[in-house]
Design a protein around this motif. Structure first.
Motif, PDB file in Angstrom:
ATOM      1  N   CYS A  63     -28.663  -8.690 -47.854  1.00 50.58           N
ATOM      2  CA  CYS A  63     -30.063  -9.016 -48.349  1.00 50.58           C
ATOM      3  C   CYS A  63     -30.164 -10.586 -48.420  1.00 50.58           C
ATOM      4  N   ASP A  64     -29.154 -11.342 -48.791  1.00 52.47           N
ATOM      5  CA  ASP A  64     -29.252 -12.691 -48.835  1.00 52.47           C
ATOM      6  C   ASP A  64     -29.449 -13.284 -47.471  1.00 52.47           C
ATOM      7  N   LEU A  69     -33.000 -17.122 -45.510  1.00 51.39           N
ATOM      8  CA  LEU A  69     -33.617 -17.607 -44.222  1.00 51.39           C
ATOM      9  C   LEU A  69     -35.123 -17.658 -44.461  1.00 51.39           C
ATOM     10  N   LEU A  70     -35.708 -16.637 -45.010  1.00 51.16           N
ATOM     11  CA  LEU A  70     -37.272 -16.717 -45.229  1.00 51.16           C
ATOM     12  C   LEU A  70     -37.505 -17.651 -46.496  1.00 51.16           C
ATOM     13  N   CYS A 377     -29.033 -21.880 -43.227  1.00 53.53           N
ATOM     14  CA  CYS A 377     -28.321 -21.552 -42.192  1.00 53.53           C
ATOM     15  C   CYS A 377     -26.953 -21.909 -42.678  1.00 53.53           C
ATOM     16  N   GLN A 378     -26.685 -23.035 -43.202  1.00 53.11           N
ATOM     17  CA  GLN A 378     -25.394 -23.571 -43.554  1.00 53.11           C
ATOM     18  C   GLN A 378     -25.030 -22.819 -44.607  1.00 53.11           C
ATOM     19  N   THR A 379     -25.709 -22.074 -45.547  1.00 50.52           N
ATOM     20  CA  THR A 379     -25.350 -21.614 -46.588  1.00 50.52           C
ATOM     21  C   THR A 379     -25.076 -20.129 -46.271  1.00 50.52           C
ATOM     22  N   GLN A 380     -25.593 -19.562 -45.384  1.00 54.06           N
ATOM     23  CA  GLN A 380     -25.486 -18.445 -44.701  1.00 54.06           C
ATOM     24  C   GLN A 380     -23.899 -18.431 -44.284  1.00 54.06           C
ATOM     25  N   ALA A 384     -20.986 -15.966 -44.946  1.00 54.04           N
ATOM     26  CA  ALA A 384     -20.274 -15.007 -44.337  1.00 54.04           C
ATOM     27  C   ALA A 384     -18.802 -15.317 -43.946  1.00 54.04           C
ATOM     28  N   VAL A 385     -18.642 -16.441 -43.829  1.00 53.62           N
ATOM     29  CA  VAL A 385     -17.193 -16.941 -43.132  1.00 53.62           C
ATOM     30  C   VAL A 385     -16.112 -16.875 -44.646  1.00 53.62           C
TER      31      VAL A 385
END
Length: 465
Positions: A63-64, A69-70, A377-380, A384-385
């Motif tokens: 959900c993050d 992004l929104l 984008c950088q946070t995601q 994820a990584v």
């Protein structure tokens, strides 16, 4: 193509930097338990199954992706129309206080739905605060030197907040507020009280005292009509952004891979017992000492080259970590571990400042402000990584036959090789590779013109101011 007009940013004094960094203290304070401690406390004291907790965390992370992004996208759109990002932070402050109160002070009988729901809302509150806050900090001044100063102060404040969280238990016990100084639900309850009292105080004081800085809307800029084509082009077509994400992914994957098995490496192979806790306890203070130095270097030398050297030296330090013999002693392991942390800290300073250059590049090349979206984008990528690295390292060890119940001479040669590869040698190769990419790929302000020349022309029909 000409730079977008901006209003002059006010002078950045140390007093203003101090106030600007205040929200970072509570961000570090709140995130410290949420990284891993929170799930363990819920499992221990609320009786929730680890599988259910893991599933809830995974669902929240999925959900993050959408919520972050929104938030990044719509905070950008509102900023383009002259609406301050401060309003997003104010809303996030309110959401965070309510959600953390219920998350850190659950009833005696709690369900997985209760945990998952309030944890999700807490993450939304954090994103509402942090994505606009980081965007605001990068937009505040167009000068790389000033951005470096702001980034250094915020990073320091975040580290201070993380340290303060671990002081709550012992301090609460000493004052008679807590029965024990352990990491438990009672301590989380006191943490919730402190957040409710201090978060609005620090956040709103910064919102009141620190100006908005640059404002393209105030200078008469009008963003082009939004479209899916423009959105995709300004993100996926932003070559410097994609290159930064590539380097950032390699760094976080390698450090996360090592971190996921570091405890096993210290205890099962190196034979460190209580000494391991001592080394880990010194990590954050060491980090706080290293950050000002990297900030100083970044202001005096080409930013990408400083970061490249930092990552390359971190790779060398990781190599040394893999060469340590069993029972190396606290001093030797502490020295090598300190070098790994010190050189890896260059990322905390360099990456945000380079992202500020990329935000400027996006404004100039596409005519739209994507600061919040680029930050999200950088946070995601980090989330994820890190998740991939944490699971991947343990899966690889299990596949290679490593048994966590065995240590010393009982570890098979194949399992020992897998442990060294995961904890030290693969991260060493990854860090050195990332450093080489940084040395040769044009990303930062010094190479932005070259990157722009190599990029496609602005999207047809979009007027770039």
């Amino acid at each position: 193509m000409h730079p977008s007009p901006v209003s002059a940013a006010p002078p950045i004094t140390r007093g203003l930097l101090f106030v600007f960094a205040l929200p970072g203290i509570l961000q570090g304070f709140m995130h410290a338990p949420a990284q891993s401690i929170l799930q363990g406390i819920y499992a221990k004291e609320s009786g929730l199954a680890l599988v259910a907790l893991g599933g809830a965390v995974l669902l929240v992370r999925v959900c993050d992706i959408a919520t972050d992004l929104l938030i990044g996208y719509f905070s950008d759109r509102s900023a383009e129309r002259g609406i301050s990002r401060k309003w997003w932070m104010a809303a996030g402050t309110a959401v965070t206080i309510v959600s953390l109160w219920f998350l850190f002070r659950p009833p005696p009988q709690v369900s997985i739905g209760y945990y998952g729901g309030w944890f999700l809302l807490a993450n939304i509150g954090w994103s509402l605060c942090e994505i606009p806050y980081r965007s605001w900090s990068l937009e505040f001044s167009p000068e790389a030197r000033q951005r470096t100063r702001i980034t250094t102060w915020i990073a320091m404040a975040t580290m201070v907040g993380s340290v303060l969280f671990y002081v709550v238990g012992p301090a609460g016990k000493a004052m008679g507020v807590l029965k024990s100084g352990e990491l438990n639900m009672e301590m989380l309850g006191l943490t919730a009280v402190l957040v409710a009292l201090l978060l609005p105080l620090l956040n709103f004081y910064a919102l009141w005292k620190v100006p908005d800085g640059q404002s393209r809307a105030a200078s008469g800029h009008r963003p082009p009509p939004e479209s899916i084509r423009l959105l995709l082009a300004s993100v996926l077509g932003n070559v410097p952004l994609m290159r930064l994400i590539l380097v950032f992914s390699v760094c976080n994957l390698m450090s996360g891979l090592s971190g996921s098995v570091s405890l096993l490496y210290m205890t099962n192979y190196l034979g460190l017992g209580a000494e391991a806790n001592l080394v880990l306890a010194l990590a954050l203070p060491i980090a706080m000492l290293g950050l000002p130095l990297w900030g100083w270097l970044a202001q005096r030398y080409p930013l990408q080259r400083v970061w490249a050297v930092g990552l390359g030296m971190a790779g060398v330090a990781y190599t040394g970590l893999g060469l340590l013999p069993p029972h190396p002693g606290t001093l030797l392991y502490g020295l090598v571990g300190t070098l790994v942390v010190f050189f890896a800290l260059s990322t905390l300073i360099a990456a945000p400042v380079i992202l500020g250059d990329i935000i400027d590049y996006g404004k100039e090349h596409y005519g739209v402000d994507r600061a919040g979206l680029y930050v999200s984008c950088q946070t995601q990528v980090v989330k994820a990584v890190n998740a991939l690295a944490a699971g991947g390292g343990l899966i690889f060890l299990g596949w290679m036959g490593f048994d966590a119940t065995k240590s010393g001479a009982d570890i098979t040669p194949q399992a020992l090789l897998a442990l060294k590869l995961t904890a030290a040698w693969a991260p060493a190769l990854g860090m050195i590779s990332a450093g080489l990419m940084l040395w040769f790929l044009p990303i930062s302000a010094e190479s932005r013109k070259l990157a722009a020349a190599r990029s496609p022309s602005p999207v047809p029909g979009v007027e770039v101011t």
